[in-house]
Enzyme design. Structure first.
Site, mmCIF file in Angstrom:
data_model
loop_
_atom_site.group_PDB
_atom_site.id
_atom_site.type_symbol
_atom_site.label_atom_id
_atom_site.label_comp_id
_atom_site.label_asym_id
_atom_site.label_seq_id
_atom_site.Cartn_x
_atom_site.Cartn_y
_atom_site.Cartn_z
ATOM 1 N N ASP A 15 -5.400 -25.627 -9.774
ATOM 2 C CA ASP A 15 -6.465 -26.123 -8.901
ATOM 3 C C ASP A 15 -6.431 -27.652 -8.944
ATOM 4 O OD1 ASP A 15 -7.680 -26.826 -11.291
ATOM 5 O OD2 ASP A 15 -9.513 -25.669 -10.963
ATOM 6 N N CYS A 72 -5.589 -24.886 -14.828
ATOM 7 C CA CYS A 72 -6.837 -25.430 -14.286
ATOM 8 C C CYS A 72 -7.397 -26.361 -15.355
ATOM 9 C CB CYS A 72 -7.809 -24.326 -13.865
ATOM 10 S SG CYS A 72 -8.349 -23.215 -15.190
ATOM 11 N N THR A 74 -9.517 -25.929 -17.863
ATOM 12 C CA THR A 74 -9.487 -25.352 -19.209
ATOM 13 C C THR A 74 -8.463 -24.231 -19.357
ATOM 14 O OG1 THR A 74 -11.139 -23.744 -18.503
ATOM 15 C CG2 THR A 74 -11.966 -25.770 -19.575
ATOM 16 N N HIS A 105 3.948 -9.858 -28.542
ATOM 17 C CA HIS A 105 3.141 -8.649 -28.756
ATOM 18 C C HIS A 105 2.572 -8.088 -27.462
ATOM 19 C CE1 HIS A 105 2.086 -8.979 -33.329
ATOM 20 N NE2 HIS A 105 3.368 -9.162 -33.087
ATOM 21 N N HIS A 141 3.857 -1.690 -29.591
ATOM 22 C CA HIS A 141 3.504 -2.730 -28.618
ATOM 23 C C HIS A 141 3.632 -2.207 -27.187
ATOM 24 C CE1 HIS A 141 2.963 -5.633 -31.721
ATOM 25 N NE2 HIS A 141 4.226 -5.581 -32.124
#
Ligand code: RB5
Length: 150
Positions: A15, A72, A74, A105, A141
């Site tokens: 963004d 973005c 955060t 994982h 997994h």
């Protein structure tokens, strides 16, 4: 897949808050020889991260073995939005360990990072780790990943 003949596909998006970081990361991937496609945004005008999360996620789902990178402010909004797409497993990574575990994982196919929380040099390291790490592929997994995607 990243091999001699076939370049690793990377779809990148951001963004406005991460436009400059996305530009830097796109250039970084180009320099490293990845087949990178920039899906925007293309300037610092205010825009909505879910739009780019969806575009990148859809491309990743269309191309087997492709990875997405979403940035973005955060990384939170990008990870929330992209994880709503069935088959997308996005990891929000603030250090290399998250990137490694997300791949190893959880078989993450999208890497999310925050331009306001993580500097560009660390982003490059996180991304290198993400792109270099294989899914462990052990039965437990695989079973857990299948439960997420089922
Ligand atoms: C934009 O101001 C900011 O909210 C966005 O980039 C992101 O951090 C959301 O999770």
């Amino acid at each position: 897949m990243f091999g001699k003949d076939k370049k690793q596909l990377v779809y990148i998006g951001s963004d406005h808050a991460a436009f400059e970081a996305k530009e830097d990361m796109r250039k970084y991937y180009e320099e490293k020889g990845y087949d990178v496609t920039d899906l925007g945004c293309f300037n610092t005008d205010s825009c909505d991260y879910p739009d780019y999360a969806r575009e990148v996620g859809e491309k990743v789902l269309e191309h087997e073995g492709a990875y997405g990178v979403l940035i973005c402010g955060t990384g939170i909004g990008m990870s929330m939005a992209s994880n709503r797409l069935q088959g997308i497993r996005a990891v929000l990574a603030t250090d290399e360990h998250y990137a490694e575990m997300g791949r190893n994982h959880n078989n993450a196919n999208v890497l999310c990072m925050g331009s306001r929380t993580t500097d560009i040099e660390l982003m490059k390291k996180i991304s290198d780790k993400f792109l270099a790490t294989e899914f462990a592929g052990e039965e437990r997994h695989i079973r857990r990943v299948d439960k997420m995607d089922g």
